[in-house]
Design a protein around this motif. Structure first.
Motif: not given
Length: 322
Positions: A39-59
């Motif tokens: 479990e993690f914070s909103k800051k971590d959540y937004l950072k992960i959503k922003r940094e993930v780019r590949s189709d595999e990782a997005k899936k």
């Protein structure tokens, strides 16, 4: 109750702290696939959503990243949902994190970046520790033939704090702990004797006025004098022992672990002492899928531990330590 402000300007850590590194694929009990909640914070959540780019990782993200209800999870905002095997979706077959491989360690949630490291402020220092729930930490501990030591270093100005102690006893935390360590390292006494001495001293401390610094100082001085008093080992050895309370408490503590290996220990005790009624009750209820309740433990406390005492008279647990 007047608070006492104590400046914290140093950091304290075990000598092995800086030697820790994740075992990754070499870990046999991995925190990424053992059913632990991540479990993690909103800051971590937004950072992960922003940094993930590949189709595999997005899936993978779409399948495992879950928002949490604030009312149920306090400060946590999101989590990685584990699969049916209790494994994080980003943990690959080689024991590596796909999220870290693609985006870098700085993209990981705070808990993934820091575990098993723990840090907290006390009246003595900012303290760094490593949780023994991690296999890599246990490996470090096994490699300490001479025992552990501690390192104290100046704390960077930005990390310096003022610690508010609620009592003189809390303000003396560093001194009290240092004394406890001295007792535990006193090799002229056997381990059970050291533990008994600490128990007696803390029993006295509990009854004292925690608001008076002089009272705490006298308690520390008395403890030091007792620790080095001639014949203290013989006096501790002659103290009466209550095996029944000791054993009942031990069994109850094992039960309260609430883990599979806690049940395994209980069942082992029941098997070894099959004639003992209390253990037989636990064994039988466990076989029928029942959880022993307070009535079971009330019954245990009323039963004479004759079978246990026969065994412990032959192999006294208090004499099995160096």
């Amino acid at each position: 109750m007047a608070k006492r402000e104590i400046p914290v300007r140093t950091v304290l850590m075990p000598a092995y702290y800086k030697n820790f590194h994740c075992l990754m694929g070499g870990c046999q009990d991995n925190c990424c696939d053992d059913g632990w909640k991540i479990e993690f914070s909103k800051k971590d959540y937004l950072k992960i959503k922003r940094e993930v780019r590949s189709d595999e990782a997005k899936k993978m993200l779409a399948q495992s990243l879950v928002r949490l209800r604030a009312r149920e999870h306090d400060t946590y905002y999101a989590e990685f949902r584990m699969n049916e095997a209790g494994r994080c979706a980003f943990h690959n077959e080689d024991g590596l994190c796909l999220l870290q491989l693609e985006c870098g360690a700085e993209t990981l949630p705070h808990v993934c970046q820091t575990f098993p490291r723990v840090e907290f402020y006390t009246a003595a220092a900012l303290e760094f520790a490593l949780s023994p729930t991690c296999e890599g930490v246990l490996a470090l501990l096994w490699d300490l033939p001479e025992g552990n030591d501690f390192i104290e270093e100046p704390l960077e100005r930005k990390d310096q704090r003022v610690y508010e102690a609620n009592s003189a006893a809390q303000a003396c935390f560093g001194e009290i702990r240092a004394f406890c360590i001295d007792v535990m390292q006193e090799r002229s006494l056997r381990l059970p004797q050291r533990l008994v001495l600490l128990g007696l001293l803390f029993q006295q401390l509990r009854e004292l006025d925690w608001e008076e610094r002089a009272v705490i100082s006298r308690w520390l001085a008395k403890g030091e004098a007792l620790l080095h008093a001639p014949g203290i080992g013989e006096q501790l050895e002659q103290m009466p022992r209550d095996r029944e309370t000791y054993l009942n408490y031990g069994i109850k503590q094992i039960y309260e672990m609430g883990t599979d290996w806690g049940w395994e220990l209980l069942n082992a005790v029941a098997d070894f002492h099959s004639k003992h009624i209390a253990c037989a009750v636990i064994h039988r209820e466990r076989q029928h899928g029942l959880v022993p309740d307070n009535h079971t433990f009330s019954a245990m406390q009323r039963i004479e531990l004759s079978t246990f005492n026969v065994h412990f008279n032959e192999t006294d647990p208090l004499r099995s330590f160096p």
